[in-house]
Every structure is written in C-alpha cells, then in structure tokens.
Write a protein that holds these residues in place. Structure first.
Motif, PDB file in Angstrom:
ATOM      1  N   THR A 248      28.524 -26.604  -8.522  1.00  0.00           N
ATOM      2  CA  THR A 248      29.502 -26.448  -7.449  1.00  0.00           C
ATOM      3  C   THR A 248      30.710 -27.352  -7.714  1.00  0.00           C
ATOM      4  OG1 THR A 248      28.366 -28.166  -6.165  1.00  0.00           O
ATOM      5  CG2 THR A 248      27.771 -25.885  -5.708  1.00  0.00           C
ATOM      6  N   TRP A 249      31.798 -27.060  -6.988  1.00  0.00           N
ATOM      7  CA  TRP A 249      32.991 -27.900  -7.032  1.00  0.00           C
ATOM      8  C   TRP A 249      32.728 -29.151  -6.184  1.00  0.00           C
ATOM      9  CZ3 TRP A 249      36.550 -29.926  -3.613  1.00  0.00           C
ATOM     10  CH2 TRP A 249      37.759 -30.368  -4.174  1.00  0.00           C
ATOM     11  N   PRO A 250      33.190 -30.345  -6.560  1.00  0.00           N
ATOM     12  CA  PRO A 250      34.112 -30.616  -7.669  1.00  0.00           C
ATOM     13  C   PRO A 250      33.437 -31.016  -8.969  1.00  0.00           C
ATOM     14  CG  PRO A 250      33.947 -32.557  -6.320  1.00  0.00           C
ATOM     15  CD  PRO A 250      33.057 -31.525  -5.678  1.00  0.00           C
TER      16      PRO A 250
ATOM     17  N   ASN B 185      25.232 -30.079  -7.487  1.00  0.00           N
ATOM     18  CA  ASN B 185      24.516 -28.939  -6.944  1.00  0.00           C
ATOM     19  C   ASN B 185      24.885 -27.721  -7.791  1.00  0.00           C
ATOM     20  OD1 ASN B 185      23.123 -27.083  -5.184  1.00  0.00           O
ATOM     21  ND2 ASN B 185      23.434 -28.540  -3.511  1.00  0.00           N
ATOM     22  N   TRP B 186      24.192 -26.613  -7.556  1.00  0.00           N
ATOM     23  CA  TRP B 186      24.324 -25.464  -8.446  1.00  0.00           C
ATOM     24  C   TRP B 186      24.556 -24.179  -7.677  1.00  0.00           C
ATOM     25  CZ3 TRP B 186      24.683 -26.462 -13.525  1.00  0.00           C
ATOM     26  CH2 TRP B 186      24.246 -27.725 -13.949  1.00  0.00           C
ATOM     27  N   VAL B 187      25.288 -23.255  -8.313  1.00  0.00           N
ATOM     28  CA  VAL B 187      25.569 -21.921  -7.781  1.00  0.00           C
ATOM     29  C   VAL B 187      24.800 -20.911  -8.635  1.00  0.00           C
ATOM     30  CG1 VAL B 187      27.344 -20.207  -7.262  1.00  0.00           C
ATOM     31  CG2 VAL B 187      27.881 -22.646  -7.070  1.00  0.00           C
ATOM     32  N   PRO B 188      23.615 -20.484  -8.193  1.00  0.00           N
ATOM     33  CA  PRO B 188      22.911 -19.441  -8.943  1.00  0.00           C
ATOM     34  C   PRO B 188      23.442 -18.060  -8.551  1.00  0.00           C
ATOM     35  CG  PRO B 188      21.418 -20.757  -7.534  1.00  0.00           C
ATOM     36  CD  PRO B 188      22.826 -20.996  -7.083  1.00  0.00           C
ATOM     37  N   TYR B 189      23.535 -17.185  -9.522  1.00  0.00           N
ATOM     38  CA  TYR B 189      23.853 -15.779  -9.271  1.00  0.00           C
ATOM     39  C   TYR B 189      22.752 -14.955  -9.916  1.00  0.00           C
ATOM     40  CZ  TYR B 189      26.015 -11.174  -9.677  1.00  0.00           C
ATOM     41  OH  TYR B 189      26.261  -9.829  -9.593  1.00  0.00           O
ATOM     42  N   ILE B 190      22.182 -14.029  -9.147  1.00  0.00           N
ATOM     43  CA  ILE B 190      21.102 -13.167  -9.649  1.00  0.00           C
ATOM     44  C   ILE B 190      21.468 -11.714  -9.378  1.00  0.00           C
ATOM     45  CG2 ILE B 190      18.669 -12.536  -9.437  1.00  0.00           C
ATOM     46  CD1 ILE B 190      18.099 -15.403  -8.542  1.00  0.00           C
ATOM     47  N   TYR B 191      21.370 -10.907 -10.412  1.00  0.00           N
ATOM     48  CA  TYR B 191      21.620  -9.462 -10.300  1.00  0.00           C
ATOM     49  C   TYR B 191      20.453  -8.747 -10.964  1.00  0.00           C
ATOM     50  CZ  TYR B 191      23.389  -4.838 -11.490  1.00  0.00           C
ATOM     51  OH  TYR B 191      23.521  -3.482 -11.629  1.00  0.00           O
TER      52      TYR B 191
ATOM     53  N   GLN C  54      27.713 -21.878  -2.109  1.00  0.00           N
ATOM     54  CA  GLN C  54      27.803 -23.255  -1.640  1.00  0.00           C
ATOM     55  C   GLN C  54      26.698 -24.137  -2.210  1.00  0.00           C
ATOM     56  OE1 GLN C  54      30.529 -23.968   0.008  1.00  0.00           O
ATOM     57  NE2 GLN C  54      31.049 -21.794  -0.048  1.00  0.00           N
ATOM     58  N   GLY C  55      25.869 -23.612  -3.091  1.00  0.00           N
ATOM     59  CA  GLY C  55      24.727 -24.373  -3.572  1.00  0.00           C
ATOM     60  C   GLY C  55      23.580 -24.328  -2.578  1.00  0.00           C
ATOM     61  N   LEU C  56      22.487 -25.038  -2.887  1.00  0.00           N
ATOM     62  CA  LEU C  56      21.301 -25.043  -2.044  1.00  0.00           C
ATOM     63  C   LEU C  56      20.702 -26.448  -2.000  1.00  0.00           C
ATOM     64  CD1 LEU C  56      19.683 -21.788  -3.459  1.00  0.00           C
ATOM     65  CD2 LEU C  56      20.499 -22.064  -1.120  1.00  0.00           C
ATOM     66  N   PRO C  57      20.108 -26.851  -0.869  1.00  0.00           N
ATOM     67  CA  PRO C  57      19.478 -28.172  -0.816  1.00  0.00           C
ATOM     68  C   PRO C  57      18.442 -28.400  -1.911  1.00  0.00           C
ATOM     69  CG  PRO C  57      19.661 -27.237   1.388  1.00  0.00           C
ATOM     70  CD  PRO C  57      20.075 -26.155   0.427  1.00  0.00           C
TER      71      PRO C  57
END
Length: 201
Positions: free
Chosen positions: A99-101, A163-169, A185-188
């Motif tokens: 995630t940013w920043p 934190n991380w932004v996962p994308y799943i398709y 927004q990421g995840l806890p």
C-alpha cells in the motif's frame, strides 16, 4: 451478482491487470504506482473494477507471518484460494503490491521469492505477479508464499507500516464465468510494523 461475470468469448483476450490499474488510478497522483505486469500464460477480460471491500472471492485467505519486524527480518506473505464454486477453477491470476506510501519507499522492503502451488511468478523488489496451478476442483486449495526481505541496513527515523494490496482473478465453469477482488486499502492480517534501528545518541 456483483463480482461474478459471464465472459464473452472475444473478451477473454483482454488484460486482467487493467482492473488493478483502474482502481489505482482513482488515488491521488502522488500515490500512483506502476501498473502490474499482464498475465503471460493467457490474457484475461477487461472487466470493470469491483468495490475494494466486496466479498466476491469468498475462498481467499491472506496473511503475513510477522506483524512486527526489524532490520534483516524475512517476512512471508501467504495467499490461499479455496474453490467454493461447483465447477473447476480453470485459471487464476494473482498480483501483490504494498500500500501507499511504503510502495514508494525504496529502502523499506524487497520481494525476493515466490513458492508454492504456482506455474510461474514474476517479481520485482516491490511486487509479485503469478498464476496458480489449475484446474482447482471444488473444495481444493492452492497456496503461494511470497518472501519479503526487510534490509539489514534499514535506515528510518519513525516506524514504517507495511501492508499489502492483493488482487485475485479467477475463471470457472469452463472459463465462461469469472470473479475478481482487489483489497485496495490492505488488510489487518497483512499489516507489519517495521521498527527503525536505534539512532546514535
């Protein structure tokens, strides 16, 4: 239903990564990050982005193994997908970025590896793009682990929140339907606080 789409045959040759790019484009210019690499095993539909919190991939599970880290720590980010459909999942593309920043911080971390139930993985210092082994029968699970190295020579003056932004398709029902999800927004479960080295007195 939101997140479940019937694919047109001609549309099955567009890029899955465009969904991530469209969502990132909604952020301020200062938060922009490079678009993820397109899948190279097979292209995927040009579908409109989903709301980031939509529960459209119920079989997904993501977490990081350490929620506090210091210089030199090796983190493992795990992404699992269980097939909750009534037919095989025929194709899966996943993308992971911070995630940013912190995605703009060249010194904070480096993606160093991908292992698990994958056919391929392309990673840079800051992201990873991969395809899971398919087919995935109903009820079966595929898992990938992404290694993230916190540099031993980490230099910072206040703690960093990684934190991380996962994308799943994925495609199912003989590749006639698809679902995707982007946790913008990421995840806890993916949050790691990186503690800075003590500064000289």
């Amino acid at each position: 239903m939101a997140g479940s789409r019937t694919l047109r045959p001609a549309a099955a040759l567009a890029a899955a990564a465009m969904a991530v790019t469209a969502l990132l484009a909604q952020a301020p210019a200062a938060t922009a990050v490079p678009a993820p690499p397109a899948p190279h095993l097979r292209a995927t539909p040009n579908l409109p982005p989903l709301p980031p919190d939509a529960a459209v991939v119920p079989g997904a599970a993501v977490y990081v193994d350490q929620h506090t880290a210091t210089a030199g720590t090796l983190l493992t980010v795990t992404l699992s997908l269980t097939n909750t459909e009534s037919t095989d999942i025929n194709f899966v593309y996943e993308y992971l970025q911070a995630t940013w920043p912190e995605n703009q911080n060249q010194n904070a971390y480096a993606v160093v590896s991908c292992t698990g139930d994958i056919t391929d993985c392309t990673h840079t210092d800051k992201n990873a793009a991969l395809h899971l082994n398919t087919p995935i029968p109903p009820g079966a699970t595929r898992t990938v682990k992404v290694g993230v190295q916190i540099p031993a020579n980490l230099s910072c003056y206040q703690q960093l929140n990684l934190n991380w932004v996962p994308y799943i398709y994925y495609e199912f029902n003989n590749a006639t339907q698809a679902k995707d999800q982007n946790w913008q927004q990421g995840l806890p479960a993916l949050q790691t606080t990186i503690l800075c080295p003590a500064q000289p007195a």
